[in-house]
Design an enzyme around this catalytic site. Structure first.
Site, PDB file in Angstrom:
ATOM      1  N   ARG A 163       0.876  -1.190   0.000  1.00  0.00           N
ATOM      2  CA  ARG A 163       0.000   0.000   0.000  1.00  0.00           C
ATOM      3  C   ARG A 163       0.901   1.223   0.000  1.00  0.00           C
ATOM      4  O   ARG A 163       1.667   1.431   0.948  1.00  0.00           O
ATOM      5  CB  ARG A 163      -0.920  -0.001   1.217  1.00  0.00           C
ATOM      6  N   HIS A 213      -7.119   0.673  -6.664  1.00  0.00           N
ATOM      7  CA  HIS A 213      -7.317  -0.204  -5.502  1.00  0.00           C
ATOM      8  C   HIS A 213      -7.931  -1.513  -6.028  1.00  0.00           C
ATOM      9  O   HIS A 213      -9.089  -1.833  -5.762  1.00  0.00           O
ATOM     10  CB  HIS A 213      -8.238   0.492  -4.485  1.00  0.00           C
ATOM     11  N   GLN A 259      -9.605  -4.368  -3.724  1.00  0.00           N
ATOM     12  CA  GLN A 259     -10.894  -3.895  -3.222  1.00  0.00           C
ATOM     13  C   GLN A 259     -11.987  -4.146  -4.257  1.00  0.00           C
ATOM     14  O   GLN A 259     -13.040  -4.716  -3.963  1.00  0.00           O
ATOM     15  CB  GLN A 259     -10.789  -2.386  -2.939  1.00  0.00           C
ATOM     16  N   ASP A 317     -17.255   6.671  -2.114  1.00  0.00           N
ATOM     17  CA  ASP A 317     -16.017   6.604  -1.329  1.00  0.00           C
ATOM     18  C   ASP A 317     -15.764   7.999  -0.750  1.00  0.00           C
ATOM     19  O   ASP A 317     -16.443   8.966  -1.121  1.00  0.00           O
ATOM     20  CB  ASP A 317     -14.855   6.151  -2.238  1.00  0.00           C
ATOM     21  N   CYS A 371     -16.256   1.267   0.103  1.00  0.00           N
ATOM     22  CA  CYS A 371     -15.098   0.427   0.418  1.00  0.00           C
ATOM     23  C   CYS A 371     -14.714   0.511   1.899  1.00  0.00           C
ATOM     24  O   CYS A 371     -14.026  -0.365   2.405  1.00  0.00           O
ATOM     25  CB  CYS A 371     -13.916   0.810  -0.454  1.00  0.00           C
ATOM     26  N   ARG A 413     -13.329  -9.259   1.162  1.00  0.00           N
ATOM     27  CA  ARG A 413     -11.904  -8.980   0.918  1.00  0.00           C
ATOM     28  C   ARG A 413     -11.073 -10.210   1.286  1.00  0.00           C
ATOM     29  O   ARG A 413     -10.126 -10.575   0.590  1.00  0.00           O
ATOM     30  CB  ARG A 413     -11.421  -7.782   1.753  1.00  0.00           C
TER      31      ARG A 413
HETATM   32  N1   CP Z   1     -11.131  -0.455   2.096  1.00  0.00           N
HETATM   33  C1   CP Z   1      -9.876  -0.474   2.586  1.00  0.00           C
HETATM   34  O1   CP Z   1      -8.902  -0.687   1.875  1.00  0.00           O
HETATM   35  O2   CP Z   1      -9.792  -0.258   3.928  1.00  0.00           O
HETATM   36  P1   CP Z   1      -8.468  -0.004   4.769  1.00  0.00           P
HETATM   37  O3   CP Z   1      -7.956   1.365   4.400  1.00  0.00           O
HETATM   38  O4   CP Z   1      -8.926  -0.083   6.193  1.00  0.00           O
HETATM   39  O5   CP Z   1      -7.469  -1.058   4.438  1.00  0.00           O
HETATM   40  N1  NVA Z   2      -9.913   6.444  -1.674  1.00  0.00           N
HETATM   41  C1  NVA Z   2      -9.564   6.066  -0.325  1.00  0.00           C
HETATM   42  C2  NVA Z   2      -9.762   4.589  -0.151  1.00  0.00           C
HETATM   43  C3  NVA Z   2      -9.429   4.058   1.225  1.00  0.00           C
HETATM   44  C4  NVA Z   2      -9.584   2.566   1.318  1.00  0.00           C
HETATM   45  C5  NVA Z   2      -8.118   6.474  -0.054  1.00  0.00           C
HETATM   46  O1  NVA Z   2      -7.283   6.323  -0.954  1.00  0.00           O
HETATM   47  O2  NVA Z   2      -7.840   6.963   1.030  1.00  0.00           O
END
Ligand code: CP
Ligand code: NVA
Length: 309
Positions: free
Chosen positions: A108, A135, A138, A229, A269, A297
Site C-alpha cells: 500500500r 485499488h 478492493q 467513497d 469500500c 476482501r
Molecule cells: N477499504 C480499505 O482498503 O480499507 P483499509 O484502508 O482499512 O485497508
Molecule cells: N480512496 C480512499 C480509499 C481508502 C480505502 C483512499 O485512498 O484513502
C-alpha cells in the site's frame, strides 16, 4: 494455476476477463470451504508474504494478514515508517532485499510509481493494496459481492463522488465484466482521462458501457448498485476545505437512493466519513452491503494470492 502464477497485480489492466472469472470461482470455493469449517488451506504452505504499508489500513492489513495465515503461509507486516526507507534507503534496494527473503509482496503506497519500482526490482509477484491510482483488490472483491447479491448479469453500477483510486478500478473492472458503469463526479474531480478512455474501449469489447454523468440525480436513475467513497483520500488532507465545498451534491443520502431501483445495493469500500459522502441512514439501511464487502476482501484476496503466489 495457469496464467496468473508469478504475475504482478498492480492494476485491473493486468488482468483479463478470464483471470477475473478464475479469481471469482476460487474465491467462491474458498469461502464455501471456510463456512464448512475448513479454515486452513494449503495454497501458501511454507511461503512468506510481505505486507508493506506506507499508509494506515484496517481492512487491507487484517484481511491480507489473516488470509496468508489461513492459506498456510506467514504474513510479514512491514510499516515503511519503521524501515530504513525512513532514513533514505531506496525502494529499489528495498525491493532487491525483499526478494531474497519473501515469496510475494502486497504493498500500500502513496505513489503508484513506488509499486512500479517494487515490481521492477523484486523478481517476485507484487500485489497493489492501494495506490493513488488504483485499488484493484478492493474492487475485485466488490464485484464478487455484487455477483453474490445480484447474479452475474449486466447491471447499472453508479459511482458517486471523487474520481479516485477506487473509482478508477471500479470503472475498469466493470468494463471488463461487461457492466454499465456510470461515474458521477464534479468536473474537476473526474477519473483521469486515460483511465476513462481505456474503460470505454474495454466496455465496448465486452458489451457494456462506461459513461460520465456529472449530474448525480440523473446518474443514479434506476441504478442496481450505488457506490461511493471518501471525498478526501489518504494523502489529500490539504485539499480538505475545497473538497468539502464541491462534493455535497454527491452525498449518498435517501434522496438519491430513492431515485435508484428499489432493490439497489449500497456499497462503500470503507472507512466511511459518515455524514460527508454517505449518511448514517443509508450506510446502516437495509440496502447496504458494506460489511459483506469488507468480509469478502478476505475470501477474494486469498484466491488472488493462491493464484498469483
Ligand atoms: N477499504 C480499505 O482498503 O480499507 P483499509 O484502508 O482499512 O485497508
Ligand atoms: N480512496 C480512499 C480509499 C481508502 C480505502 C483512499 O485512498 O484513502
Amino acid at each position: 494455476m495457469g496464467k496468473l502464477k508469478g504475475k504482478n497485480l498492480l492494476s485491473i489492466l493486468d488482468l483479463t476477463r478470464e483471470d477475473l472469472e478464475k479469481i471469482f470461482h476460487l474465491a467462491q470455493a474458498l469461502k464455501a470451504e471456510y463456512y464448512a469449517g475448513k479454515k486452513i488451506q494449503d495454497y501458501l504452505r511454507g511461503k512468506t508474504v510481505a505486507l508493506f504499508f506506507e499508509k494506515p489500513s484496517t481492512r487491507t492489513r487484517i484481511s491480507f494478514e489473516v488470509g496468508v495465515y489461513q492459506l498456510g503461509g506467514y504474513p510479514l507486516y512491514l510499516n515503511a515508517q519503521e524501515m530504513q526507507l525512513k532514513r533514505g534507503e531506496t525502494i529499489k534496494d528495498t525491493a532487491m532485499v525483499l526478494e531474497r527473503y519473501v515469496d510475494g509482496i502486497m504493498a500500500r503506497v502513496f505513489s503508484h510509481n513506488t509499486l512500479l519500482e517494487l515490481a521492477e526490482f523484486a523478481r517476485i509477484p507484487v500485489i497493489n493494496g492501494l495506490s493513488d491510482l488504483e485499488h484493484p483488490c478492493q474492487i475485485i472483491s466488490d464485484y464478487f459481492t455484487i455477483i453474490e447479491k445480484k447474479g452475474f448479469k449486466k447491471l447499472k453500477i453508479v459511482y458517486l463522488g471523487d474520481g479516485n483510486n477506487v473509482a478508477n478500478s471500479l470503472i475498469l473492472a466493470g468494463a471488463l465484466l461487461g457492466m454499465n458503469v456510470i461515474c458521477s463526479s464534479p468536473k474537476d474531480f473526474l477519473p483521469p482521462k486515460e483511465i476513462v478512455e481505456k474503460a470505454i474501449d474495454l466496455a465496448r469489447k465486452y458489451g457494456g458501457k462506461v459513461e460520465i454523468i456529472e449530474d448525480p440525480k440523473e446518474a443514479v436513475k434506476d441504478a442496481d448498485v450505488l457506490y461511493t467513497d471518501v471525498w478526501i483520500s489518504m494523502g489529500q488532507e490539504e485539499e480538505r476545505e475545497i473538497r468539502k465545498k464541491v462534493f455535497p451534491p454527491y452525498q449518498l443520502n435517501m434522496n438519491l437512493v430513492s431515485l435508484a431501483k428499489e432493490d439497489v445495493i449500497i456499497m462503500h469500500c470503507l472507512p466511511a466519513h459518515r455524514g460527508e459522502e454517505i449518511t448514517d441512514e443509508v450506510i446502516d439501511g437495509p440496502n447496504s452491503v458494506v460489511f459483506d464487502q469488507a468480509e469478502n476482501r478476505l475470501h477474494v484476496q486469498k484466491a488472488i494470492m493462491a493464484l498469483i503466489i
